[in-house]
Design an enzyme around this catalytic site. Structure first.
Site, short mmCIF file in Angstrom:
data_model
loop_
_atom_site.label_atom_id
_atom_site.label_comp_id
_atom_site.label_asym_id
_atom_site.label_seq_id
_atom_site.Cartn_x
_atom_site.Cartn_y
_atom_site.Cartn_z
CE LYS A 1 68.85 44.61 -8.58
NZ LYS A 1 67.65 45.09 -8.04
CB CYS B 1 69.74 46.18 -3.06
SG CYS B 1 68.03 46.64 -2.79
N1 SAJ Z 1 77.07 54.03 -0.45
C1 SAJ Z 1 78.39 54.36 -0.15
N2 SAJ Z 1 79.13 55.00 -1.09
C2 SAJ Z 1 78.62 55.34 -2.32
C3 SAJ Z 1 77.30 55.02 -2.62
C4 SAJ Z 1 76.54 54.36 -1.67
O1 SAJ Z 1 78.89 54.07 0.95
O2 SAJ Z 1 79.38 55.93 -3.11
C5 SAJ Z 1 76.26 53.28 0.52
C6 SAJ Z 1 74.97 53.98 0.91
O3 SAJ Z 1 75.17 54.87 1.97
C7 SAJ Z 1 74.12 52.79 1.30
C8 SAJ Z 1 74.55 51.71 0.31
O4 SAJ Z 1 75.82 52.10 -0.12
O5 SAJ Z 1 74.39 52.35 2.61
C9 SAJ Z 1 73.64 51.49 -0.87
O6 SAJ Z 1 73.02 52.69 -1.29
P1 SAJ Z 1 72.73 53.06 -2.82
O7 SAJ Z 1 72.04 54.37 -2.82
O8 SAJ Z 1 73.95 52.96 -3.64
O9 SAJ Z 1 71.79 51.89 -3.35
P2 SAJ Z 1 70.40 51.23 -2.86
O10 SAJ Z 1 70.72 49.97 -2.11
O11 SAJ Z 1 69.51 52.21 -2.20
O12 SAJ Z 1 69.76 50.82 -4.28
C10 SAJ Z 1 70.48 49.94 -5.14
C11 SAJ Z 1 70.51 50.52 -6.55
N3 SAJ Z 1 71.50 49.82 -7.37
C12 SAJ Z 1 72.46 50.49 -8.03
O13 SAJ Z 1 72.62 51.68 -7.99
C13 SAJ Z 1 73.38 49.64 -8.87
C14 SAJ Z 1 69.14 50.43 -7.18
O14 SAJ Z 1 69.19 50.80 -8.54
C15 SAJ Z 1 68.60 49.00 -7.08
O15 SAJ Z 1 67.30 48.91 -7.58
C16 SAJ Z 1 68.55 48.61 -5.63
O16 SAJ Z 1 69.87 48.66 -5.11
C17 SAJ Z 1 67.97 47.21 -5.52
O17 SAJ Z 1 66.78 47.08 -5.15
O18 SAJ Z 1 68.63 46.25 -5.90
#
Ligand code: SAJ
Length: 419
Positions: free
Chosen positions: A203, A257
């Site tokens: 994870k 996360c």
């Molecule tokens: N972000 C970027 N660039 C990207 C992708 C995201 O700047 O290319 C930013 C987003 O704007 C945000 C942050 O990163 O601020 C995280 O967003 P996200 O949509 O990537 O992820 P979370 O935090 O909403 O959810 C993640 C997920 N993990 C992965 O994709 C590996 C989800 O599957 C997990 O369950 C969750 O964390 C968790 O609970 O751990």
């Protein structure tokens, strides 16, 4: 195993409790907040998540879901409480410890305890097991202990809860099998069994992978700005390579996360986590970069006002935990800017929010921080009519810049250098 007690009714616990209830389990959801307990018992929800209200309402109406402030005897306990960061970037395990302690009086031979909360490697074996064994029962022999980390994406939780693959780590292989028998009632993805520490590491490395890749995108965006080229074009073309996936640059990484979990590894193995730490620092440095660009754009304007669009950590969610938008707003205010913030998803609370029109009123710069759909639908001509000067800084590359330029805006996009 019919009776399930889910501890923590947040973004993970509430969907899990209601999905289990709609699959025939008798579910008691436990939360420390009386407001959450009352809201759920009324068939309502206290968080924004597509489709969740319908599922919770159905579960409550069926009589299979109840909420309470304290746990009751059950066959299965699922711990889904937060594991936030302390000030000094360590995992704050107080909620996990509290939940485990509240289970102890109810542990019986044959009980299954599952930890879903993302936790540092070793948590089940070194932290949970000794607490649960205060019951006089032995893990793996008398009761089962397993880790089944949640992996759902906020905004798509109900779909992903059912369709994603799951990894289950058992304290013994029999513990893993026992946990599988719960998840296989609703998971349509594949289920993989392993030990608890491997599941914990799986994870954390998933979220660390994403954090490091976003840091690489952010670093590339800064390089492109210096070189006077466009990161978004670079990323688009590089991603035509069959084995490349450049992530999106942005104002930083938020949510509870991805910006948190990598620290759980740094805490444990500081000498061995150099790339992981640097990635965290790069992402945490993005709000300051956003502010420096705003300062450059608005240099020479007296009493500049910025209209910040978005406080949530990503588009179309109401969650502001660890949101980089909050850091940008605070840094702008500290630098002497007047800042008004609007966010149609975020509930009024600790941060002052204004309706869109008041937010834009007399502003000099639209600063897009969160890619909510509402902002994509914004009419630049109408927006500009409320403003004093017309600058746009799009930190998410989310808007149609040609229409904003046609409406008289001077447009900057994060990662796009001016040649
Ligand atoms: N972000 C970027 N660039 C990207 C992708 C995201 O700047 O290319 C930013 C987003 O704007 C945000 C942050 O990163 O601020 C995280 O967003 P996200 O949509 O990537 O992820 P979370 O935090 O909403 O959810 C993640 C997920 N993990 C992965 O994709 C590996 C989800 O599957 C997990 O369950 C969750 O964390 C968790 O609970 O751990």
């Amino acid at each position: 195993m019919k009776r399930v007690c889910v501890l923590g009714l947040g973004y993970i616990g509430l969907p899990t409790a209601s999905v289990l209830a709609s699959n025939g389990f008798e579910v008691l959801g436990v939360d420390v907040s009386p407001h959450v307990v009352d809201t759920v018992n009324e068939g309502n929800i206290h968080i924004e998540e597509p489709g969740l209200h319908t599922v919770v309402q159905a579960a409550i109406n069926s009589g299979n879901l109840r909420a309470s402030l304290t746990p009751e005897p059950a066959d299965v306990y699922i711990v889904a409480v937060p594991t936030p960061l302390t000030e000094d970037k360590r995992a704050d395990m107080r909620f996990v410890v509290g939940a485990a302690e509240s289970i102890v009086p109810h542990l019986r031979a044959g009980t299954l305890v599952i930890l879903e909360s993302t936790s540092p490697p070793g948590t089940c074996a070194e932290l949970l097991k000794p607490i649960l064994e205060r019951s006089g029962l032995e893990a793996g022999t008398d009761f089962c202990l397993a880790h089944c980390p949640e992996r759902v994406l906020p905004g798509r939780i109900l779909k992903e809860l059912i369709h994603n693959d799951r990894v289950i780590g058992g304290y013994t292989p029999a513990c893993a099998e026992a946990a599988r028998s719960v998840y296989e009632t609703f998971v349509e993805g594949e289920i993989f069994l392993t030990d608890t520490t491997t599941a914990e590491m799986v994870k954390i490395i998933e979220n660390t992978f994403r954090d490091v890749n976003i840091a690489l995108a952010n670093e590339t965006a800064l390089i492109c700005e210096r070189l006077g080229i466009d990161f978004w074009e670079v990323a688009r073309f590089a991603n035509r390579h069959p084995r490349v996936n450049v992530h999106s640059a942005g104002p930083g990484v938020g949510g509870h996360c991805i910006s948190v979990d990598p620290w759980f590894l740094v805490e444990r193995l500081p000498e061995d986590t150099r790339i992981i730490r640097l990635a965290r620092e790069r992402n945490d440095g993005m709000p300051a970069h956003v502010v420096s660009v705003v300062q450059e754009m608005l240099a020479g304007i007296t009493t500049p006002k910025v209209a910040a669009l978005g406080l949530a950590y990503k588009g179309n969610v109401d969650d502001i935990r660890e949101s980089p938008a909050i850091h940008v707003v605070e840094l702008l205010e500290a630098a002497g800017f007047a800042v008004s913030v609007c966010d149609p998803h975020v509930k009024p609370g600790a941060h002052a929010l204004e309706p869109m029109e008041a937010c834009l009123s007399n502003a000099d710069c639209v600063l897009l921080l969160t890619d909510h759909d509402e902002y994509r639908a914004l009419d630049p001509v109408g927006a500009g009519a409320h403003m004093r000067m017309k600058f746009l800084f799009d930190t998410r590359n989310a808007l149609d810049h040609a229409t904003w330029e046609a409406a008289g805006f001077r447009v900057r996009v994060l990662g796009a250098g001016r040649s």
